[in-house]
Design a protein around this motif. Structure first.
Motif, PDB file in Angstrom:
ATOM      1  N   THR A 159      69.914  44.368  80.394  1.00  0.00           N
ATOM      2  CA  THR A 159      70.133  43.289  81.352  1.00  0.00           C
ATOM      3  C   THR A 159      71.609  42.984  81.439  1.00  0.00           C
ATOM      4  OG1 THR A 159      69.834  41.604  79.657  1.00  0.00           O
ATOM      5  CG2 THR A 159      67.878  42.254  80.897  1.00  0.00           C
ATOM      6  N   MET A 160      71.967  42.196  82.465  1.00  0.00           N
ATOM      7  CA  MET A 160      73.345  41.760  82.628  1.00  0.00           C
ATOM      8  C   MET A 160      73.560  40.485  81.836  1.00  0.00           C
ATOM      9  SD  MET A 160      75.185  43.808  84.462  1.00  0.00           S
ATOM     10  CE  MET A 160      76.570  42.727  84.731  1.00  0.00           C
ATOM     11  N   GLY A 161      74.658  40.421  81.146  1.00  0.00           N
ATOM     12  CA  GLY A 161      75.049  39.203  80.454  1.00  0.00           C
ATOM     13  C   GLY A 161      76.052  38.436  81.295  1.00  0.00           C
ATOM     14  N   GLU A 162      77.109  37.979  80.648  1.00  0.00           N
ATOM     15  CA  GLU A 162      78.128  37.233  81.381  1.00  0.00           C
ATOM     16  C   GLU A 162      78.873  38.151  82.328  1.00  0.00           C
ATOM     17  OE1 GLU A 162      82.080  34.516  80.405  1.00  0.00           O
ATOM     18  OE2 GLU A 162      80.767  35.226  78.812  1.00  0.00           O
ATOM     19  N   LEU A 163      78.990  37.680  83.564  1.00  0.00           N
ATOM     20  CA  LEU A 163      79.677  38.469  84.571  1.00  0.00           C
ATOM     21  C   LEU A 163      81.173  38.230  84.495  1.00  0.00           C
ATOM     22  CD1 LEU A 163      77.292  37.887  87.613  1.00  0.00           C
ATOM     23  CD2 LEU A 163      77.228  39.728  85.935  1.00  0.00           C
ATOM     24  N   PRO A 197      92.050  23.431  99.640  1.00  0.00           N
ATOM     25  CA  PRO A 197      92.507  24.819  99.605  1.00  0.00           C
ATOM     26  C   PRO A 197      93.234  25.104  98.293  1.00  0.00           C
ATOM     27  CG  PRO A 197      93.889  23.497 101.050  1.00  0.00           C
ATOM     28  CD  PRO A 197      92.752  22.620 100.639  1.00  0.00           C
ATOM     29  N   GLY A 198      93.208  26.389  97.895  1.00  0.00           N
ATOM     30  CA  GLY A 198      93.888  26.759  96.663  1.00  0.00           C
ATOM     31  C   GLY A 198      93.279  28.005  96.065  1.00  0.00           C
ATOM     32  N   SER A 199      93.662  28.274  94.800  1.00  0.00           N
ATOM     33  CA  SER A 199      93.183  29.436  94.070  1.00  0.00           C
ATOM     34  C   SER A 199      92.038  29.007  93.172  1.00  0.00           C
ATOM     35  CB  SER A 199      94.313  30.050  93.247  1.00  0.00           C
ATOM     36  OG  SER A 199      93.826  31.120  92.467  1.00  0.00           O
ATOM     37  N   TYR A 200      90.934  29.790  93.187  1.00  0.00           N
ATOM     38  CA  TYR A 200      89.750  29.439  92.426  1.00  0.00           C
ATOM     39  C   TYR A 200      89.269  30.643  91.634  1.00  0.00           C
ATOM     40  CZ  TYR A 200      89.394  25.157  95.145  1.00  0.00           C
ATOM     41  OH  TYR A 200      89.641  23.945  95.709  1.00  0.00           O
ATOM     42  N   THR A 201      88.803  30.380  90.435  1.00  0.00           N
ATOM     43  CA  THR A 201      88.170  31.400  89.603  1.00  0.00           C
ATOM     44  C   THR A 201      86.674  31.268  89.774  1.00  0.00           C
ATOM     45  OG1 THR A 201      89.961  31.346  87.993  1.00  0.00           O
ATOM     46  CG2 THR A 201      87.872  32.299  87.275  1.00  0.00           C
ATOM     47  N   VAL A 202      86.054  32.335  90.278  1.00  0.00           N
ATOM     48  CA  VAL A 202      84.628  32.283  90.585  1.00  0.00           C
ATOM     49  C   VAL A 202      83.962  33.513  90.003  1.00  0.00           C
ATOM     50  CG1 VAL A 202      84.954  30.923  92.669  1.00  0.00           C
ATOM     51  CG2 VAL A 202      84.983  33.417  92.809  1.00  0.00           C
ATOM     52  N   SER A 203      82.645  33.513  90.069  1.00  0.00           N
ATOM     53  CA  SER A 203      81.873  34.648  89.602  1.00  0.00           C
ATOM     54  C   SER A 203      82.094  35.834  90.525  1.00  0.00           C
ATOM     55  CB  SER A 203      80.393  34.283  89.550  1.00  0.00           C
ATOM     56  OG  SER A 203      79.598  35.433  89.350  1.00  0.00           O
ATOM     57  N   SER A 204      81.958  37.038  89.956  1.00  0.00           N
ATOM     58  CA  SER A 204      82.129  38.231  90.771  1.00  0.00           C
ATOM     59  C   SER A 204      81.027  38.393  91.799  1.00  0.00           C
ATOM     60  CB  SER A 204      82.173  39.476  89.857  1.00  0.00           C
ATOM     61  OG  SER A 204      80.986  39.523  89.060  1.00  0.00           O
ATOM     62  N   LEU A 205      79.958  37.596  91.688  1.00  0.00           N
ATOM     63  CA  LEU A 205      78.888  37.634  92.676  1.00  0.00           C
ATOM     64  C   LEU A 205      79.076  36.609  93.791  1.00  0.00           C
ATOM     65  CD1 LEU A 205      75.651  38.058  90.523  1.00  0.00           C
ATOM     66  CD2 LEU A 205      76.705  39.736  92.014  1.00  0.00           C
ATOM     67  N   SER A 206      80.131  35.881  93.751  1.00  0.00           N
ATOM     68  CA  SER A 206      80.320  34.789  94.709  1.00  0.00           C
ATOM     69  C   SER A 206      80.454  35.328  96.125  1.00  0.00           C
ATOM     70  CB  SER A 206      81.567  33.984  94.350  1.00  0.00           C
ATOM     71  OG  SER A 206      81.394  33.360  93.107  1.00  0.00           O
ATOM     72  N   THR A 207      79.938  34.497  97.061  1.00  0.00           N
ATOM     73  CA  THR A 207      80.007  34.823  98.480  1.00  0.00           C
ATOM     74  C   THR A 207      80.833  33.768  99.194  1.00  0.00           C
ATOM     75  OG1 THR A 207      77.996  33.587  98.953  1.00  0.00           O
ATOM     76  CG2 THR A 207      77.736  35.912  98.365  1.00  0.00           C
ATOM     77  N   ILE A 208      80.868  33.862 100.502  1.00  0.00           N
ATOM     78  CA  ILE A 208      81.664  32.922 101.304  1.00  0.00           C
ATOM     79  C   ILE A 208      81.141  31.492 101.109  1.00  0.00           C
ATOM     80  CG2 ILE A 208      82.313  32.264 103.643  1.00  0.00           C
ATOM     81  CD1 ILE A 208      82.225  35.188 104.418  1.00  0.00           C
ATOM     82  N   THR A 209      79.822  31.323 101.178  1.00  0.00           N
ATOM     83  CA  THR A 209      79.271  29.983 101.075  1.00  0.00           C
ATOM     84  C   THR A 209      79.523  29.372  99.707  1.00  0.00           C
ATOM     85  OG1 THR A 209      77.121  30.939 100.478  1.00  0.00           O
ATOM     86  CG2 THR A 209      77.496  30.410 102.804  1.00  0.00           C
ATOM     87  N   GLN A 210      79.459  30.203  98.653  1.00  0.00           N
ATOM     88  CA  GLN A 210      79.743  29.664  97.328  1.00  0.00           C
ATOM     89  C   GLN A 210      81.210  29.292  97.191  1.00  0.00           C
ATOM     90  OE1 GLN A 210      78.250  32.949  95.133  1.00  0.00           O
ATOM     91  NE2 GLN A 210      76.099  32.347  95.402  1.00  0.00           N
ATOM     92  N   ALA A 211      82.066  30.044  97.812  1.00  0.00           N
ATOM     93  CA  ALA A 211      83.484  29.697  97.795  1.00  0.00           C
ATOM     94  C   ALA A 211      83.722  28.380  98.513  1.00  0.00           C
ATOM     95  CB  ALA A 211      84.301  30.819  98.429  1.00  0.00           C
ATOM     96  N   LEU A 212      83.051  28.169  99.647  1.00  0.00           N
ATOM     97  CA  LEU A 212      83.171  26.893 100.344  1.00  0.00           C
ATOM     98  C   LEU A 212      82.633  25.748  99.496  1.00  0.00           C
ATOM     99  CD1 LEU A 212      82.080  27.878 103.966  1.00  0.00           C
ATOM    100  CD2 LEU A 212      84.391  27.426 103.135  1.00  0.00           C
TER     101      LEU A 212
END
Length: 915
Positions: free
Chosen positions: A204-208, A222-237
């Motif tokens: 299984t996948m653990g921490e991404l 607006p700015g720089s954000y650290t997000v999951s590698s699975l993040s999409t446009i809506t999650q970024a918003l």
């Protein structure tokens, strides 16, 4: 050498753990994990115990799964409106109160979709609760969890290195670069099954891994954000707090290495649930939100009125679809668009949304689209109200009354008047009406009779109750209480005290309720209070005027009185009257069941009016009635009277059954010498006590004789006779006395000679006085009547009561005596004797105003002089009263006043002697 390396690893790892502990961190870094895994298991456990760390957190060898957490990164936005902005909003709101309703609806519209991502970001922590799809491309930094079971059981948490490999114990490095998650599972499972005999695996996948993206443009934060590698446009918003006031929802762009790789229209997600454009982000991607395009407002009868963002070449139909379509109560044929022209002025464009041309009209930025509502009026419905089983609105078709109500028992109430019904019909486009009269019973039972009238579209059919006093009006009165804020006739919650909905029409000119009175110049005229004591309140009148359009009133119309049902008709006929046609209403009074004002139906005669009023009452004089008519010419208006033979009119005489005209008044006379049933009740010591019917002019002596006379134990001197008219007169006098005292108190308060009074105590005294209930006792001398003295006899009235007590043997002494008591009557004892037997008068008793209430209710004032005592005889049943001396002063008060007088006199003498 190995031992030295081991010590270096332990020292370095301890230092890292100490540093992270001081920094309040609980998650080991990747460097710590790598070093920790190179140590023997015993050293791992020792270090974990020394620093209070769970070995499973950093070794990944525990069987317990780690809970995935999603930190709260967004909170509601702060209110940035300062006091000045709020004051401006308040001024704007006050101004809008004077604007049209359309303008207020426009101000209430909100931008669509902005609340979806609206929030305040609180942290830059990545979101970790996103499910991993099978096509996820693994990369450096991702953690793979491998669980082995079978011949051996173990669990590993493996991190993909920068070179794209993963180190599996006992297998060596395995290259996973460029593989999807599903391919990685197949590759690792295949390798483990081939090289480790008897061991199965679960991968299984653990921490991404985390990626850093940039959100630019008109984002809320607006700015720089650290997000999951699975993040999409809506999650970024979502993590950026959404879009600000001028950001676009329909053109969210993703740029990678300076190139546009895709855009997302959020309306696809919000309106249609289509997330196909919500692409996955990579490290370094820029989510750019451009400024908003054109806006169009949609209000009125749509499912979701709001302000929508407009794209190029979108039509009015597209905008209406954004608003979720048109409501059922809309009238789309007459929709409108407010649009600015080239001169900067507003124009109105009418649009038919039911046509292809109207729907294909291009929408422009700044448009305000209003979908109008349909009318509440029914085009051709028949309205049925009154004493029917199912009042309401029905479909019109070619039908008659018997088609609408085919059964007397199934469609009419048992209380319905079968001789009188009305059809209210509109005669022109102005809404003017005429009325047609019919007999419901004959119309239903004889479909071919002339009473079975044909119905037309928009007719109102009205059926009345024969007797208005037998209806249960609880629900109707509750409705009025709920709608009307203040009704003066309401007394508490009791519906017996006042019926809120009853109205009366006793004046012909203005058709308003007339206030009855039961007194003239302080003299009681009637012993029966009027049922209608107050004018119809404006709120109730408005309710009645809208009877045919108010569903609640239509439902409860089967318990309304005849006058209430007729109110909107009489009001309408009064308003539409003019000099040419007059007012088509008539009135009837006298010995009739329902006197009042009625609409003048087409070709109505005197007998039709009798049916409308419920028929004649018992005692009506049928040989003669009076018709009063207003005769108006071009020069003068006059009142004329005509005599009608009702008996002949009822039996079909055309000469007496006159056709009525507007403003006619029919008066039904009472039969000469007609006597209503009157009774008198005799109680006490008569041979046959009970209730007796009396005729007009009968006297008290006659009824006593009919009752068998007095018994041997009767005491006629103490008899009590009560009369209702006397009680009402006494009650009126009490009210007049209270009013006089109120005026006296007010006069004393403003007079310069008036002494100071306690207003609250005076008000309490007046309240007590007004609450006194009169008795209505009339003093009668039965002994004189018994002796046959005509002057003592009394002519009887309805509801008189006579009580003859047993022989009295006592005399009561009350008031300001030492010991108020009742004594046995002894022949020969005087007033002074009975006073002495009660201890004599108290100091505050007024001996000059002693009076005696005789047993028959009369009052005797004893005569006194300086030569002899009272010569008045005291009889059995008498009551001696010593009143209170209201001008009494005790010794202290008297002495204070005397010393004050002496002091003032001394001062005056001193002043004179000094001259």
């Amino acid at each position: 050498m190995l031992h030295k390396t081991k010590n270096v690893l332990i020292a370095g790892l301890s230092a890292l753990i100490i540093l992270t502990t001081q920094a309040n961190a609980v998650t080991p870094t990747p460097q710590m994990l790598e070093q920790f895994k190179q140590l023997p298991k015993a050293e791992q456990e020792r270090i974990a115990r020394q620093y209070g760390i769970d070995p499973s957190m950093i070794s990944g060898s525990s069987n317990n799964s780690v809970n995935v957490t999603n930190p709260n990164v967004v909170e509601p936005r702060e209110d940035k409106d300062n006091k000045e902005d709020k004051d401006q909003y308040t001024v704007k709101k006050k101004k809008s109160e004077f604007d049209f309703k359309e303008d207020s609806d426009k101000d209430a519209l909100k931008r669509f979709g902005y609340e979806m991502f609206e929030g305040e970001p609180t942290t830059f922590a990545p979101v970790t609760d996103v499910p991993v799809p099978s096509d996820y491309m693994v990369g450096p930094g991702d953690v793979i969890k491998v669980q082995l079971y079978g011949k051996e059981s173990n669990e590993y948490s493996l991190t993909i290195n920068r070179d794209g490999t993963v180190q599996i114990p006992d297998l060596g490095p395995v290259s996973v670069a460029g593989l999807s998650f599903s391919d990685l599972r197949q590759e690792l499972s295949k390798r483990i099954k081939q090289q480790m005999i008897g061991i199965e695996s679960n991968i299984t996948m653990g921490e991404l891994r985390s990626i850093r993206i940039f959100i630019a443009g008109d984002a809320y934060k607006p700015g720089s954000y650290t997000v999951s590698s699975l993040s999409t446009i809506t999650q970024a918003l979502f993590v950026a707090g959404g879009v600000n006031e001028i950001g676009s929802l329909r053109n969210v762009q993703v740029k990678r290495s300076g190139k546009l790789i895709g855009s997302f229209d959020l309306y696809d997600l919000l309106l249609r649930g289509d997330a196909s454009g919500d692409i996955n982000l990579r490290s370094g991607d820029v989510v750019f939100i451009p400024s908003i395009g054109g806006l169009v407002s949609v209000a009125g009868e749509v499912q979701r009125p709001a302000i929508y963002e407009l794209k190029k070449n979108e039509t009015i139909a597209d905008v209406i679809n954004m608003a979720a379509g048109i409501k059922q109560g809309a009238y789309p044929k007459n929709s409108s668009i407010e649009r600015y022209n080239s001169n900067g002025l507003k124009t109105i464009i009418n649009v038919d949304l039911t046509s292809a041309k109207g729907n294909s009209t291009l929408a422009k930025a700044g448009d305000y689209i209003r979908v109008k509502n349909a009318s509440n009026q029914y085009e051709d419905a028949i309205t049925v109200v009154g004493a029917v089983v199912r009042p309401g609105k029905y479909q019109w078709k070619q039908q008659r009354i018997s088609d609408l109500m085919p059964s007397i028992w199934g469609d009419l109430l048992i209380s319905a008047d079968l001789d009188y019904g009305l059809i209210i019909r509109e005669i022109n486009k102005h809404g003017d009406i005429e009325t047609l009269q019919f007999a419901p019973g004959e119309a239903i039972t004889s479909p071919h009779s002339v009473q079975n009238l044909a119905l037309q579209p928009r007719d109102k059919v009205m059926i009345f109750n024969f007797n208005d006093d037998t209806q249960n009006r609880f629900e109707l009165n509750s409705l009025v209480k709920k709608r009307v804020n203040k009704v003066e006739a309401l007394k508490g919650d009791s519906l017996l005290d006042a019926d809120l909905f009853k109205v009366g029409f006793e004046t012909l000119d203005n058709s308003v309720a007339k206030k009855y009175t039961n007194e003239i110049a302080g003299v009681v005229l009637s012993e029966k209070e009027s049922e209608e004591q107050s004018l119809v309140s404006s709120e109730v009148a408005k309710m009645l005027s809208n009877l045919f359009e108010d569903r609640d009133l239509i439902k409860l119309s089967n318990v309304m009185s005849r006058k209430e049902l007729l109110y909107p008709i009489v009001t309408k006929l009064t308003l539409q009257g003019n000099a040419q046609q007059g007012i088509r209403i008539v009135a009837i009074a006298g010995k009739i069941r329902h006197p009042g004002v009625y609409p003048l139906t087409n070709n109505a005669t005197v007998t039709d009016l009798l049916k409308a009023a419920g028929g004649l009452l018992e005692g009506a004089y049928t040989e003669r009635a009076e018709l009063t008519r207003t005769h108006t010419t071009s020069i003068i208006s006059d009142i004329i009277h005509k005599t009608i033979n009702l008996h002949a009119a009822i039996n079909g005489s055309q000469d007496d059954n006159l056709e009525l005209k507007g403003r006619d008044m029919v008066t039904i006379l009472t039969t000469p010498e007609w006597q209503e049933r009157k009774i008198i009740e005799i109680k006490g010591e008569v041979k046959f006590p009970g209730t007796y019917n009396i005729r007009r002019g009968e006297r008290l002596s006659d009824v006593i004789a009919r009752a068998g006379g007095f018994t041997e134990f009767a005491y006629p001197s103490a008899s009590v006779f009560v009369r209702e008219s006397v009680r009402m007169q006494e009650q009126l006098e009490i009210k007049k006395l209270a009013d006089q005292l109120r005026r006296d108190l007010a006069t004393r308060g403003v007079s310069k000679d008036g002494s100071t009074i306690n207003y609250s105590e005076a008000q309490l005294m007046l309240t007590d006085l007004e609450n006194i209930k009169a008795v209505g006792r009339l003093v009668v001398d039965l002994n004189a009547i018994k002796l046959g003295i005509p002057e003592a006899d009394l002519q009887l009235e309805d509801s008189d009561v006579l009580y003859v007590p047993t022989t009295k043997q006592t005399v009561a002494v009350m008031g300001e005596v030492q010991h108020p008591s009742t004594h046995r009557f002894k022949e020969g004892l005087t007033l002074e004797d009975y006073l002495q037997m009660s201890g004599g008068s108290r100091e505050r008793g007024d001996e000059d105003r002693i009076y005696v209430i005789k047993a028959n209710g009369s009052v005797m004032m004893p005569t006194k002089s300086i030569w002899f005592s009272s010569d008045s005889q005291i009889s059995a049943g008498d009551t001696v009263i010593i009143p209170l001396d209201t001008e009494y002063k005790d010794n202290l008060t008297l002495w204070t006043q005397v010393t004050q007088i002496i002091y003032n006199t001394a001062v005056a003498f001193a002043a004179i002697s000094g001259l």
